[in-house]
Each structure stands twice: as C-alpha cells, then as structure tokens.
Write a protein that holds these residues in place. Structure first.
Motif, PDB file in Angstrom:
ATOM      1  N   LYS A  85       0.834  -1.199   0.000  1.00 50.62           N
ATOM      2  CA  LYS A  85       0.000   0.000   0.000  1.00 50.62           C
ATOM      3  C   LYS A  85       0.871   1.251   0.000  1.00 50.62           C
ATOM      4  O   LYS A  85       0.598   2.218  -0.730  1.00 50.62           O
ATOM      5  CB  LYS A  85      -0.943   0.000   1.198  1.00 50.62           C
ATOM      6  CG  LYS A  85      -1.924   1.163   1.206  1.00 50.62           C
ATOM      7  CD  LYS A  85      -2.904   1.043   2.365  1.00 50.62           C
ATOM      8  CE  LYS A  85      -3.899   2.205   2.382  1.00 50.62           C
ATOM      9  NZ  LYS A  85      -4.863   2.097   3.511  1.00 50.62           N
ATOM     10  N   ASP A 143      -9.805  -1.191   2.656  1.00 50.65           N
ATOM     11  CA  ASP A 143      -8.945  -0.503   1.682  1.00 50.65           C
ATOM     12  C   ASP A 143      -8.476  -1.407   0.546  1.00 50.65           C
ATOM     13  O   ASP A 143      -7.716  -0.980  -0.329  1.00 50.65           O
ATOM     14  CB  ASP A 143      -7.743   0.139   2.375  1.00 50.65           C
ATOM     15  CG  ASP A 143      -6.828  -0.867   3.062  1.00 50.65           C
ATOM     16  OD1 ASP A 143      -7.052  -2.084   2.930  1.00 50.65           O
ATOM     17  OD2 ASP A 143      -5.874  -0.426   3.742  1.00 50.65           O
ATOM     18  N   GLY A 193      -2.173   8.769   3.210  1.00 50.19           N
ATOM     19  CA  GLY A 193      -3.107   7.753   2.736  1.00 50.19           C
ATOM     20  C   GLY A 193      -2.884   6.383   3.317  1.00 50.19           C
ATOM     21  O   GLY A 193      -3.748   5.507   3.210  1.00 50.19           O
ATOM     22  N   ASN A 194      -1.731   6.165   3.946  1.00 47.73           N
ATOM     23  CA  ASN A 194      -1.409   4.857   4.518  1.00 47.73           C
ATOM     24  C   ASN A 194      -1.418   4.945   6.036  1.00 47.73           C
ATOM     25  O   ASN A 194      -0.444   4.626   6.706  1.00 47.73           O
ATOM     26  CB  ASN A 194      -0.050   4.366   4.013  1.00 47.73           C
ATOM     27  CG  ASN A 194       0.173   2.889   4.316  1.00 47.73           C
ATOM     28  OD1 ASN A 194      -0.763   2.140   4.548  1.00 47.73           O
ATOM     29  ND2 ASN A 194       1.430   2.478   4.287  1.00 47.73           N
ATOM     30  N   LEU A 249       1.265   4.316  -2.873  1.00 46.98           N
ATOM     31  CA  LEU A 249       1.042   5.718  -2.518  1.00 46.98           C
ATOM     32  C   LEU A 249       2.318   6.563  -2.612  1.00 46.98           C
ATOM     33  O   LEU A 249       2.313   7.723  -2.216  1.00 46.98           O
ATOM     34  CB  LEU A 249       0.468   5.797  -1.097  1.00 46.98           C
ATOM     35  CG  LEU A 249      -0.951   5.232  -0.945  1.00 46.98           C
ATOM     36  CD1 LEU A 249      -1.311   5.076   0.521  1.00 46.98           C
ATOM     37  CD2 LEU A 249      -1.962   6.122  -1.650  1.00 46.98           C
ATOM     38  N   PRO A 276      -8.833   7.121   4.441  1.00 47.22           N
ATOM     39  CA  PRO A 276      -7.559   7.491   3.817  1.00 47.22           C
ATOM     40  C   PRO A 276      -6.911   8.724   4.440  1.00 47.22           C
ATOM     41  O   PRO A 276      -5.712   8.945   4.260  1.00 47.22           O
ATOM     42  CB  PRO A 276      -7.938   7.757   2.356  1.00 47.22           C
ATOM     43  CG  PRO A 276      -9.233   7.058   2.147  1.00 47.22           C
ATOM     44  CD  PRO A 276      -9.952   7.103   3.468  1.00 47.22           C
TER      45      PRO A 276
END
Length: 371
Positions: A46, A86, A338-339, A50, A346
């Motif tokens: 993830k 997610d 966002g992570n 990003l 988010p």
C-alpha cells in the motif's frame, strides 16, 4: 496489533536484569544472530502504491525488503484480513509479497487475523461476511479461508513456513463465538485452522500468538486450556513491547518456562522501539511520552539499536535453543499520506512512524542491521 495501543499501561517501564544491561555495556549496536530474524512488512504494498520511498543508510533508494534482507532479516511476516476496507491485506497482496520475499531467500510467516481489520486483545471482530455464522458453519468458513490462502501460496511455489491461527488471541477470536469464555468453541476454531494448514500446506508450522509476553500466569493459563482440548500447535508466539508488556526479566522467565513446560519453541512475534518521540505527519504517535519508556533505552537511534540487542539476547538465552527468534513489527511503515492506521479512512495518519526502522526521510537506521 493496532488498537490495543490506545490502552496504554504506564508503570511497566522498570527494566531489570543483566541481559539488557549487558547489551548496553558491551556496546553492541545490533541484534545478536537468531535463526528467525523477522520483519512484518504488511504495509509495504500500500505504501508503495502511494509513493513511499525507502533508502539505504547511504541515502541510495532501494526496495525495503532488500534493504532489510541485506541487513540480516531472513523472515517476512504478513497479516491477512478477510475483506479489508482498503482492498489490501488480502490473498492477492500476500501472494505478491510472498514472491518478493521468496526471491530474496526469505521465509514466510502468515498472520491470520480472521477479521476485516485489526485484531488484538481488545477487539476480535468477525468479518462481515461471517457475521451470521456460528458453530460448525463458522469453523468451516475459517477452514476455507485459511486453506485458500495457504493453498495459493503453496501453488505458486512460496509455501508458508509458519502460520499464526489468530492474532494476539489472549481473549480468544471471532467474538463472541470464540471468546475464552467458551474455551470449547475457541478450541474448535483453532483446530479448524490447524486442520486447514495441514491440508493446504503440509509441513507448515502452526503458531498460537498471545500479547503480554511478560505475563507468565496468563500465558500458562491460556496454553493449559489449549493443550487440555488437544489444540495442535508447534510454536508459542508472544508479542512483547516493553512499554506495555512488563520487563525483560519477566519475558525471560515466561519464555523459559513455557518452552520447557510445553516442549515448544518460542518466538517474539511482535516488538518495536522508538528512535524519536517526534512525529512526521501531525498525527499523534502511540508512543510519544518518555515516561512510558524504561530508563535504560532512550528514544533515540542508539536506544532503538540497543533495544534490539537486548531483546535478541533474551530470546537467544532460552534454554535448549528453544528461543527461535523475533519479528520487528512494521519497520517500513513510514508516514506516507493515505497509509494511516484506519483502513476505512484514507485521511487517517500513521501513529507508528517513530518506531519504524527507517527515519523520517526513509533512510535505514542502525537497528535495521542484524549484524
């Protein structure tokens, strides 16, 4: 692992014992060698999507798996959620990460949470798809999910070396059905996971994982109940964060006792330590107060490395070579927009980046080296 972290237990900061002090007095900067030198890299895919960047200590950009592997890590731990909000932490991501780890010669521990999000001692929620299931139907769903992931790994030539049937399951899992209030039901679920492992991936070791690694009484109570009901397992896995789980002496006592009592190898399945009390994204860090920390390990780059040396000495000191190794929890989870901690939001921040093994610029820290 995650939301138990809001239930901070002050008063566990006292650090006693010669093992920890020897690590400092000897000047060691790195962990001592262990058969299992592991890193939980569940957040990496993830983060990469990003735009996260990781660097070697000389500031050269690199693959976080390779950076850690070249530092001595030889196992990768990956969590599995059933239907994450997610879209990460599912079968496909696990297969992808397993291929990358295998290409580097790293072995694999799969950590089944049996939830759609974080599972830990404070929350063991059923996946939404299993909400209406109970009894044999719930055991079958757990079996099928476990079999599917492990069979997929074996089928692509990256079979798991070890699997956790549940994550930090001190109070059971898949509540309310699998609570320790009904040990027979919990044993049925654990046994279903063990059967799925044996059927899908013969030879894969089965670990049962508890938090509170310094709590000998609680650990023995739990495993006595599991053994009395014939739950199969090969390895005892414990989380140990010194700001929550007792002293290193208490961990040593517990690991020595349960290894001998049950004739099993022991691993520390999760640990971490801050290299700073600052934060990089404006989201409050879980550990941001020095009063939660022991005096012997400062929240500095040097203190983090000393922590790894001290803990690895404890594990290596379990008699009979039963202290198999340890895993650093999410060393590559840096502050990437966002992570964050909430897979459904988010905009949520990262509360962990000051405990990563990479600094706020993404550069590997000394504790990332096992040698």
């Amino acid at each position: 692992m995650m939301h138990r972290r809001t239930l901070l237990r002050a008063g566990t900061a006292a650090l006693a014992g010669p093992v920890a002090l020897n690590a400092l007095a000897g000047g060691t900067a790195h962990a001592v060698p262990l058969p299992v030198q592991g890193v939980d890299l569940s957040s990496v895919l993830k983060a990469e999507d990003l735009g996260a960047v990781w660097r070697y200590s000389d500031n050269t950009v690199g693959d976080p798996l390779r950076i850690l592997q070249e530092g001595g890590a030889n196992w990768v731990r990956l969590k599995v959620w059933v239907d994450s909000p997610d879209g990460y932490h599912g079968k496909q991501q696990v297969l992808t990460m397993a291929q990358r780890a295998n290409a580097l010669g790293m072995r694999l521990l799969i950590d089944f949470h049996y939830s759609d999000s974080w599972a830990d001692p404070g929350q063991q929620r059923k996946p939404a798809a299993w909400a209406g299931l109970s009894g044999g139907a719930l055991e079958q769903a757990l079996y099928d999910h476990t079999f599917d992931v492990l069979d997929g790994l074996r089928g692509q030539g990256t079979a798991a070396s070890m699997v956790q049937i549940g994550n930090e399951i001190n109070g059971g899992m898949l509540w309310p059905d699998g609570s320790t209030d009904d040990w027979d039901a919990l044993a049925g679920l654990l046994t279903a996971g063990a059967r799925a492992t044996a059927d899908a991936s013969p030879g894969t070791e089965i670990a049962l994982h508890l938090a509170e690694g310094g709590d000998n009484g609680g650990t023995v109570w739990w495993f006595d109940n599991a053994v009395a009901r014939g739950v199969p397992f090969d390895v005892i896995a414990l989380s140990f964060y010194i700001y929550w789980h007792g002293t290193l002496d208490e961990l040593q006592i517990n690991m020595n006792d349960v290894a001998a009592r049950y004739g099993k190898d022991v691993i520390v399945a999760e640990t971490a330590y801050p290299f700073t009390l600052d934060d990089a994204d404006g989201h409050p860090n879980i550990i941001a107060d020095s009063s939660l920390l022991p005096d012997d390990f400062h929240p500095t780059v040097e203190g983090q490395a000393a922590w790894m040396g001290a803990l690895s000495e404890v594990v290596a000191s379990v008699p009979g070579g039963r202290g198999r190794g340890m895993f650093y929890w999410e060393p590559a989870w840096t502050a990437t927009p966002g992570n964050g901690w909430d897979p459904a939001d988010p905009s949520s921040g990262n509360a962990w980046e000051n405990q990563a093994l990479f600094d706020f610029t993404g550069r590997a820290l000394p504790a990332a080296r096992w040698r």
